[in-house]
Design a protein around this motif. Structure first.
Motif, PDB file in Angstrom:
ATOM      1  N   ILE A 105       0.831  -1.200  -0.063  1.00 13.27           N
ATOM      2  CA  ILE A 105      -0.027   0.061  -0.029  1.00 13.27           C
ATOM      3  C   ILE A 105       0.757   1.139  -0.103  1.00 13.27           C
ATOM      4  O   ILE A 105       0.557   2.143  -0.760  1.00 13.27           O
ATOM      5  CB  ILE A 105      -0.947  -0.184   1.160  1.00 13.27           C
ATOM      6  CG1 ILE A 105      -1.825  -1.172   0.922  1.00 13.27           C
ATOM      7  CG2 ILE A 105      -1.562   1.361   1.391  1.00 13.27           C
ATOM      8  CD1 ILE A 105      -2.962  -1.537   2.157  1.00 13.27           C
ATOM      9  N   ASP A 106       1.841   1.356   0.778  1.00 11.61           N
ATOM     10  CA  ASP A 106       2.841   2.544   0.852  1.00 11.61           C
ATOM     11  C   ASP A 106       3.618   2.577  -0.608  1.00 11.61           C
ATOM     12  O   ASP A 106       3.884   3.745  -1.004  1.00 11.61           O
ATOM     13  CB  ASP A 106       3.687   2.410   2.315  1.00 11.61           C
ATOM     14  CG  ASP A 106       2.839   2.992   3.335  1.00 11.61           C
ATOM     15  OD1 ASP A 106       1.831   3.110   3.386  1.00 11.61           O
ATOM     16  OD2 ASP A 106       3.613   2.965   4.353  1.00 11.61           O
ATOM     17  N   ASP A 107       4.133   1.329  -0.767  1.00 14.07           N
ATOM     18  CA  ASP A 107       5.143   1.625  -1.858  1.00 14.07           C
ATOM     19  C   ASP A 107       4.384   1.540  -3.387  1.00 14.07           C
ATOM     20  O   ASP A 107       4.950   2.171  -4.315  1.00 14.07           O
ATOM     21  CB  ASP A 107       5.912   0.246  -1.859  1.00 14.07           C
ATOM     22  CG  ASP A 107       6.883   0.150  -0.896  1.00 14.07           C
ATOM     23  OD1 ASP A 107       6.915   1.069  -0.164  1.00 14.07           O
ATOM     24  OD2 ASP A 107       7.285  -0.950  -0.658  1.00 14.07           O
ATOM     25  N   LYS A 108       3.168   1.006  -3.525  1.00 11.90           N
ATOM     26  CA  LYS A 108       2.605   0.846  -4.776  1.00 11.90           C
ATOM     27  C   LYS A 108       1.476   1.894  -4.934  1.00 11.90           C
ATOM     28  O   LYS A 108       0.773   1.723  -6.068  1.00 11.90           O
ATOM     29  CB  LYS A 108       2.486  -0.627  -5.332  1.00 11.90           C
ATOM     30  CG  LYS A 108       3.569  -1.303  -5.138  1.00 11.90           C
ATOM     31  CD  LYS A 108       4.616  -1.078  -6.415  1.00 11.90           C
ATOM     32  CE  LYS A 108       4.338  -1.848  -7.579  1.00 11.90           C
ATOM     33  NZ  LYS A 108       5.547  -1.534  -8.499  1.00 11.90           N
ATOM     34  N   CYS A 109       0.690   2.064  -3.775  1.00 17.16           N
ATOM     35  CA  CYS A 109      -0.635   2.719  -3.970  1.00 17.16           C
ATOM     36  C   CYS A 109      -0.711   4.046  -3.612  1.00 17.16           C
ATOM     37  O   CYS A 109      -1.465   4.918  -4.311  1.00 17.16           O
ATOM     38  CB  CYS A 109      -1.646   1.948  -3.034  1.00 17.16           C
ATOM     39  SG  CYS A 109      -1.982   0.173  -3.545  1.00 17.16           S
ATOM     40  N   SER A 110      -0.035   4.674  -2.452  1.00 19.83           N
ATOM     41  CA  SER A 110      -0.228   5.901  -1.965  1.00 19.83           C
ATOM     42  C   SER A 110       0.046   6.991  -2.945  1.00 19.83           C
ATOM     43  O   SER A 110      -0.832   7.850  -3.240  1.00 19.83           O
ATOM     44  CB  SER A 110       0.703   6.348  -0.666  1.00 19.83           C
ATOM     45  OG  SER A 110      -0.112   5.572   0.351  1.00 19.83           O
ATOM     46  N   ILE A 131      -2.970   2.784 -10.418  1.00 18.00           N
ATOM     47  CA  ILE A 131      -3.835   2.712  -9.225  1.00 18.00           C
ATOM     48  C   ILE A 131      -4.641   1.609  -9.358  1.00 18.00           C
ATOM     49  O   ILE A 131      -4.929   0.744  -8.363  1.00 18.00           O
ATOM     50  CB  ILE A 131      -4.103   4.142  -8.445  1.00 18.00           C
ATOM     51  CG1 ILE A 131      -4.742   3.932  -7.154  1.00 18.00           C
ATOM     52  CG2 ILE A 131      -5.264   4.679  -9.368  1.00 18.00           C
ATOM     53  CD1 ILE A 131      -3.737   3.234  -6.125  1.00 18.00           C
ATOM     54  N   LYS A 132      -5.590   1.635 -10.509  1.00 24.57           N
ATOM     55  CA  LYS A 132      -6.767   0.517 -10.622  1.00 24.57           C
ATOM     56  C   LYS A 132      -5.900  -0.806 -10.614  1.00 24.57           C
ATOM     57  O   LYS A 132      -6.472  -1.838 -10.149  1.00 24.57           O
ATOM     58  CB  LYS A 132      -7.357   0.892 -11.791  1.00 24.57           C
ATOM     59  CG  LYS A 132      -8.293   2.024 -11.574  1.00 24.57           C
ATOM     60  CD  LYS A 132      -9.571   2.357 -12.639  1.00 24.57           C
ATOM     61  CE  LYS A 132     -10.577   3.150 -12.137  1.00 24.57           C
ATOM     62  NZ  LYS A 132     -11.589   3.262 -13.226  1.00 24.57           N
ATOM     63  N   PHE A 184     -14.920  -2.422  -8.345  1.00 29.97           N
ATOM     64  CA  PHE A 184     -14.053  -2.995  -7.084  1.00 29.97           C
ATOM     65  C   PHE A 184     -15.214  -3.054  -5.946  1.00 29.97           C
ATOM     66  O   PHE A 184     -15.312  -2.279  -5.005  1.00 29.97           O
ATOM     67  CB  PHE A 184     -13.001  -1.966  -6.514  1.00 29.97           C
ATOM     68  CG  PHE A 184     -12.146  -1.952  -7.598  1.00 29.97           C
ATOM     69  CD1 PHE A 184     -11.220  -2.795  -8.068  1.00 29.97           C
ATOM     70  CD2 PHE A 184     -11.947  -0.470  -8.365  1.00 29.97           C
ATOM     71  CE1 PHE A 184     -10.114  -2.681  -8.841  1.00 29.97           C
ATOM     72  CE2 PHE A 184     -10.574  -0.307  -9.370  1.00 29.97           C
ATOM     73  CZ  PHE A 184     -10.126  -1.561  -9.473  1.00 29.97           C
ATOM     74  N   PRO A 185     -16.329  -3.868  -6.112  1.00 31.11           N
ATOM     75  CA  PRO A 185     -17.321  -3.855  -5.005  1.00 31.11           C
ATOM     76  C   PRO A 185     -16.867  -4.236  -3.546  1.00 31.11           C
ATOM     77  O   PRO A 185     -17.474  -3.687  -2.690  1.00 31.11           O
ATOM     78  CB  PRO A 185     -18.244  -5.037  -5.459  1.00 31.11           C
ATOM     79  CG  PRO A 185     -17.613  -5.768  -6.501  1.00 31.11           C
ATOM     80  CD  PRO A 185     -16.353  -4.884  -7.255  1.00 31.11           C
ATOM     81  N   ARG A 186     -15.886  -4.926  -3.735  1.00 31.89           N
ATOM     82  CA  ARG A 186     -15.535  -5.362  -2.199  1.00 31.89           C
ATOM     83  C   ARG A 186     -14.793  -4.321  -1.600  1.00 31.89           C
ATOM     84  O   ARG A 186     -15.018  -3.888  -0.300  1.00 31.89           O
ATOM     85  CB  ARG A 186     -14.441  -6.557  -2.178  1.00 31.89           C
ATOM     86  CG  ARG A 186     -15.195  -7.923  -2.786  1.00 31.89           C
ATOM     87  CD  ARG A 186     -14.001  -9.002  -2.604  1.00 31.89           C
ATOM     88  NE  ARG A 186     -14.504 -10.061  -3.625  1.00 31.89           N
ATOM     89  CZ  ARG A 186     -13.707 -10.606  -4.366  1.00 31.89           C
ATOM     90  NH1 ARG A 186     -12.401 -10.141  -4.750  1.00 31.89           N
ATOM     91  NH2 ARG A 186     -14.142 -11.471  -5.239  1.00 31.89           N
ATOM     92  N   LEU A 187     -13.892  -3.527  -2.311  1.00 32.03           N
ATOM     93  CA  LEU A 187     -13.121  -2.525  -1.589  1.00 32.03           C
ATOM     94  C   LEU A 187     -14.162  -1.317  -1.489  1.00 32.03           C
ATOM     95  O   LEU A 187     -14.058  -0.731  -0.415  1.00 32.03           O
ATOM     96  CB  LEU A 187     -12.142  -1.690  -2.692  1.00 32.03           C
ATOM     97  CG  LEU A 187     -10.627  -2.192  -2.843  1.00 32.03           C
ATOM     98  CD1 LEU A 187      -9.949  -1.373  -3.860  1.00 32.03           C
ATOM     99  CD2 LEU A 187     -10.135  -1.636  -1.382  1.00 32.03           C
TER     100      LEU A 187
END
Ligand SMILES: N[C@@H](CCC(=O)N[C@@H](CS)C(=O)NCC(=O)O)C(=O)O
Length: 231
Positions: A105-110, A131-132, A184-187
């Motif tokens: 999450i920190d390296d690839k998403c933020s 990001i998707k 992204f229904p679960r997210l």
């Protein structure tokens, strides 16, 4: 609890910082009372600069006279230093996986999330795609689970907090839609259930106030995002 654990706990944080939220949420899950010391990030205090001279960022956890910096490290420290429900899983492999996804999450998403929100044109299209792709991996992690931690909120849920209320508010300000029911229904369900948890809700910024704060900073975020684009 050891005598050391009983020392007063403070979080140097910022109202609208998801990283500060991680530290507070860890303390709330453990049931540890703490004082929140709000920092003005445009005019940093001696308290912050003394206790986080390396990064000069919030959050900083003060436990007695000892400081811990960096939100993921603070979460691990809180889990180890205090009694209460475990934040990381007990099984070593599951612990390693929780740390892996928090780092992901920190390296690839933020960064791509932030840049997808506050850039425009071709650059923005690229960050939205990036990001998707990462969200698709997080979506898969939620298969058959209420939270990333399973039935209860855990380490990865706190790490992902930015994709609950912050994401929804940013989507409203920018008009960029990243997490939809179709894609992204679960997210999307996770974001609602995470923010609705009583302990989490107690340290989550109020939606309307967060909307005001982030709207007021919009121009600054856009300028900062532009300055981070490759020349
Ligand atoms: N990697 C850090 C990131 C913390 C962070 O970026 N904090 C921001 C607030 S959201 C900050 O203090 N910014 C001030 C600055 O960059 O000067 C963590 O996980 O704690």
């Amino acid at each position: 609890m050891s005598p050391a654990a009983a020392a007063a706990v403070k979080v140097i944080g910022a109202y609208d910082s998801p990283f500060s939220h991680r530290a507070e949420a860890a303390l709330r899950l453990k049931g540890v009372p703490y004082e929140l010391v709000l920092e003005d990030l445009h005019n940093k205090s001696d308290l912050l600069l003394t206790h986080n001279p390396v990064h000069k960022k919030v959050p900083v956890l003060l436990h007695g006279d000892r400081a811990v910096c960096e939100s993921l490290i603070i979460m691990e420290y809180v889990d180890e230093a205090f009694d209460g429900p475990a934040i990381l899983p007990a099984d070593p492999h599951e612990r390693a996986m929780a740390r892996f996804w928090a780092r992901f999450i920190d390296d690839k998403c933020s960064e791509p999330f932030w840049l997808a929100m506050w850039t425009d044109g071709e650059a923005q299209k690229g960050y939205i795609k990036e990001i998707k792709e990462s969200f698709a991996l997080l979506e898969a992690q939620l298969e058959g689970k209420r939270f990333f931690g399973g039935d209860a909120i855990g380490f990865v849920d706190l790490a992902a907090c930015e994709f609950s209320r912050w994401l929804g508010v940013c989507e409203e300000i920018t008009g960029v839609s990243l997490v939809t029911e179709e894609e992204f229904p679960r997210l999307q369900r996770w974001a609602v259930e995470y923010a609705a948890d009583e302990k989490i809700g107690a340290c989550m910024p109020d939606r309307a106030v967060l909307l005001d704060h982030l709207t007021a900073e919009k121009e600054m975020f856009m300028a900062m995002a532009k300055s981070r684009l490759p020349k």
